[in-house]
Scaffold this motif. Structure first.
Motif, PDB file in Angstrom:
ATOM      1  N   TRP A   1       0.804  -1.215   0.000  1.00 55.72           N
ATOM      2  CA  TRP A   1       0.000   0.000   0.000  1.00 55.72           C
ATOM      3  C   TRP A   1       0.844   1.275   0.000  1.00 55.72           C
ATOM      4  O   TRP A   1       1.746   1.430   0.823  1.00 55.72           O
ATOM      5  CB  TRP A   1      -0.943   0.007   1.205  1.00 55.72           C
ATOM      6  CG  TRP A   1      -1.988  -1.053   1.080  1.00 55.72           C
ATOM      7  CD1 TRP A   1      -1.953  -2.316   1.614  1.00 55.72           C
ATOM      8  CD2 TRP A   1      -3.206  -0.969   0.338  1.00 55.72           C
ATOM      9  NE1 TRP A   1      -3.073  -3.017   1.250  1.00 55.72           N
ATOM     10  CE2 TRP A   1      -3.863  -2.218   0.470  1.00 55.72           C
ATOM     11  CE3 TRP A   1      -3.811   0.037  -0.414  1.00 55.72           C
ATOM     12  CZ2 TRP A   1      -5.091  -2.489  -0.135  1.00 55.72           C
ATOM     13  CZ3 TRP A   1      -5.027  -0.220  -1.025  1.00 55.72           C
ATOM     14  CH2 TRP A   1      -5.652  -1.468  -0.881  1.00 55.72           C
ATOM     15  N   TYR A   2       0.531   2.151  -0.969  1.00 51.08           N
ATOM     16  CA  TYR A   2       1.107   3.502  -1.064  1.00 51.08           C
ATOM     17  C   TYR A   2       2.617   3.522  -1.271  1.00 51.08           C
ATOM     18  O   TYR A   2       3.238   4.569  -1.071  1.00 51.08           O
ATOM     19  CB  TYR A   2       0.752   4.333   0.185  1.00 51.08           C
ATOM     20  CG  TYR A   2      -0.712   4.334   0.508  1.00 51.08           C
ATOM     21  CD1 TYR A   2      -1.644   4.910  -0.354  1.00 51.08           C
ATOM     22  CD2 TYR A   2      -1.182   3.727   1.671  1.00 51.08           C
ATOM     23  CE1 TYR A   2      -3.014   4.893  -0.059  1.00 51.08           C
ATOM     24  CE2 TYR A   2      -2.550   3.709   1.973  1.00 51.08           C
ATOM     25  CZ  TYR A   2      -3.450   4.295   1.102  1.00 51.08           C
ATOM     26  OH  TYR A   2      -4.784   4.269   1.398  1.00 51.08           O
ATOM     27  N   THR A   3       3.198   2.420  -1.698  1.00 44.55           N
ATOM     28  CA  THR A   3       4.641   2.462  -1.954  1.00 44.55           C
ATOM     29  C   THR A   3       4.970   3.374  -3.133  1.00 44.55           C
ATOM     30  O   THR A   3       6.076   3.914  -3.206  1.00 44.55           O
ATOM     31  CB  THR A   3       5.216   1.058  -2.209  1.00 44.55           C
ATOM     32  OG1 THR A   3       4.374   0.339  -3.115  1.00 44.55           O
ATOM     33  CG2 THR A   3       5.354   0.280  -0.914  1.00 44.55           C
TER      34      THR A   3
ATOM     35  N   ARG B   1       3.622  -1.256   9.643  1.00 46.47           N
ATOM     36  CA  ARG B   1       3.224  -0.655  10.922  1.00 46.47           C
ATOM     37  C   ARG B   1       3.752   0.764  11.063  1.00 46.47           C
ATOM     38  O   ARG B   1       3.265   1.542  11.883  1.00 46.47           O
ATOM     39  CB  ARG B   1       3.729  -1.514  12.086  1.00 46.47           C
ATOM     40  CG  ARG B   1       5.240  -1.522  12.253  1.00 46.47           C
ATOM     41  CD  ARG B   1       5.701  -2.352  13.434  1.00 46.47           C
ATOM     42  NE  ARG B   1       7.151  -2.403  13.530  1.00 46.47           N
ATOM     43  CZ  ARG B   1       7.859  -3.516  13.662  1.00 46.47           C
ATOM     44  NH1 ARG B   1       7.236  -4.693  13.709  1.00 46.47           N
ATOM     45  NH2 ARG B   1       9.180  -3.471  13.745  1.00 46.47           N
ATOM     46  N   LEU B   2       4.766   1.123  10.256  1.00 50.82           N
ATOM     47  CA  LEU B   2       5.360   2.446  10.342  1.00 50.82           C
ATOM     48  C   LEU B   2       4.503   3.520   9.678  1.00 50.82           C
ATOM     49  O   LEU B   2       4.672   4.708   9.977  1.00 50.82           O
ATOM     50  CB  LEU B   2       6.749   2.459   9.688  1.00 50.82           C
ATOM     51  CG  LEU B   2       7.823   1.584  10.352  1.00 50.82           C
ATOM     52  CD1 LEU B   2       9.106   1.659   9.546  1.00 50.82           C
ATOM     53  CD2 LEU B   2       8.068   2.032  11.790  1.00 50.82           C
TER      54      LEU B   2
ATOM     55  N   GLN C   1      -5.262   2.079   5.934  1.00 51.65           N
ATOM     56  CA  GLN C   1      -5.349   3.523   5.780  1.00 51.65           C
ATOM     57  C   GLN C   1      -4.060   4.152   6.290  1.00 51.65           C
ATOM     58  O   GLN C   1      -3.437   3.655   7.224  1.00 51.65           O
ATOM     59  CB  GLN C   1      -6.544   4.076   6.558  1.00 51.65           C
ATOM     60  CG  GLN C   1      -7.893   3.668   5.996  1.00 51.65           C
ATOM     61  CD  GLN C   1      -9.043   4.226   6.815  1.00 51.65           C
ATOM     62  OE1 GLN C   1      -8.845   4.753   7.913  1.00 51.65           O
ATOM     63  NE2 GLN C   1     -10.245   4.121   6.286  1.00 51.65           N
ATOM     64  N   LYS C   2      -3.692   5.262   5.670  1.00 49.39           N
ATOM     65  CA  LYS C   2      -2.480   5.951   6.102  1.00 49.39           C
ATOM     66  C   LYS C   2      -2.598   6.352   7.566  1.00 49.39           C
ATOM     67  O   LYS C   2      -3.635   6.861   7.992  1.00 49.39           O
ATOM     68  CB  LYS C   2      -2.251   7.207   5.262  1.00 49.39           C
ATOM     69  CG  LYS C   2      -1.944   6.946   3.804  1.00 49.39           C
ATOM     70  CD  LYS C   2      -1.812   8.270   3.061  1.00 49.39           C
ATOM     71  CE  LYS C   2      -1.585   8.065   1.577  1.00 49.39           C
ATOM     72  NZ  LYS C   2      -1.532   9.350   0.838  1.00 49.39           N
TER      73      LYS C   2
ATOM     74  N   THR D   1       7.418   8.684   7.704  1.00 52.48           N
ATOM     75  CA  THR D   1       8.017   7.507   7.067  1.00 52.48           C
ATOM     76  C   THR D   1       8.450   7.824   5.646  1.00 52.48           C
ATOM     77  O   THR D   1       9.522   7.396   5.202  1.00 52.48           O
ATOM     78  CB  THR D   1       7.019   6.329   7.075  1.00 52.48           C
ATOM     79  OG1 THR D   1       6.644   6.042   8.424  1.00 52.48           O
ATOM     80  CG2 THR D   1       7.632   5.084   6.447  1.00 52.48           C
ATOM     81  N   LYS D   2       7.631   8.586   4.950  1.00 55.64           N
ATOM     82  CA  LYS D   2       8.004   8.994   3.590  1.00 55.64           C
ATOM     83  C   LYS D   2       9.302   9.794   3.609  1.00 55.64           C
ATOM     84  O   LYS D   2      10.176   9.588   2.748  1.00 55.64           O
ATOM     85  CB  LYS D   2       6.880   9.818   2.963  1.00 55.64           C
ATOM     86  CG  LYS D   2       7.177  10.268   1.540  1.00 55.64           C
ATOM     87  CD  LYS D   2       5.985  11.003   0.936  1.00 55.64           C
ATOM     88  CE  LYS D   2       6.302  11.471  -0.479  1.00 55.64           C
ATOM     89  NZ  LYS D   2       5.136  12.156  -1.105  1.00 55.64           N
TER      90      LYS D   2
END
Length: 246
Positions: A38-40, A215-216, A224-225, A232-233
């Motif tokens: 997710w969201y990578t 988990r981060l 969900q974010k 983390t980004k």
């Protein structure tokens, strides 16, 4: 200018064709909930580097898998290049020879041609190319995961003895440990993406995988974010900036 080649294979939830699937959509959705990175695409992509995002879900076609099932370790679990089973082992899809050939020709091969082209372009520009294989992983291992240790690290790098120079490993250890994060080296996931044209042939093509523990940045299992997403980004982008400077 040096640009990293960001290979982002598992962020999509698009299934281009439902041909052969034998389970209902809600089961497919649940499976994608578990298997999608997710969201990578958001965590890793940036204006400087080249991002190659697979535009289809891994449960439709996994561009990280070898097409020869005899050489692909996950094929024996029904999770080779074209997934046929769910994580729990139940049947998910019937794959005919015709459908397999169609998907490989129209989805897998074009994706890898783009990856190859990006690598060749960097080799022509700078004589070197660095592929970063971009992933995330659930905090609790999947049922089919080869490593079942529940004490998962915050981050995980995957390496290749031929294509991952020691300086990339050393930098990764220093970077994450200095920020207070735990780092797994080839555990719980190992290896990294290298185009087959250069695999164990050209040391000028370098590669390293980065896996981010979900988990981060996610509220699992609803995916969900979390409030930590942007932090983390920034950590991931700092890692990429460091690789660029090596």
């Amino acid at each position: 200018m040096k640009k990293l080649i960001l290979h982002i294979p598992h962020s999509s939830t698009i299934i281009p064709s439902l041909q052969g699937y034998v389970v209902e959509q809600d089961i497919l959705n649940a499976e994608m909930g578990k298997l999608t990175d997710w969201y990578t695409d958001e965590l890793f992509s940036n204006p400087t580097d080249v991002s190659l995002v697979a535009p289809f879900s891994r449960i439709f076609c996994d561009p990280e898998r070898l097409t020869d099932d005899s050489q692909e370790v996950m094929a024996k679990f029904g999770m080779g290049v074209l997934y046929e089973t769910l994580d729990n082992g139940d049947k998910m899809r019937e794959v005919t020879a015709h459908n397999r050939a169609f998907i490989l020709e129209n989805f897998y091969d074009p994706h890898h041609k783009k990856l190859n082209s990006s690598v060749l372009e960097q080799l022509q520009l700078t004589e070197k190319a660095l592929v970063v294989d971009c992933h995330s992983f659930p905090s609790v291992p999947l049922q089919r995961a080869l490593v079942q240790d529940t004490n998962t690290p915050d981050y995980n790098i995957g390496t290749d003895a031929f294509h991952t120079p020691q300086k990339l490993i050393d930098f990764s250890k220093d970077y994450f440990e200095n920020l207070g994060y735990s780092l797994g080296i080839d555990t719980p996931y190992s290896g990294t993406m290298v185009p087959m044209e250069h695999y164990h042939k050209n040391k000028q093509v370098q590669s390293i995988m980065l896996e981010v523990n979900r988990r981060l940045y996610l509220n699992e299992p609803i995916n969900q974010k979390s409030e930590s997403f942007e932090h983390t980004k920034s950590v991931v982008q700092g890692f990429l900036a460091g690789l660029r400077s090596l």
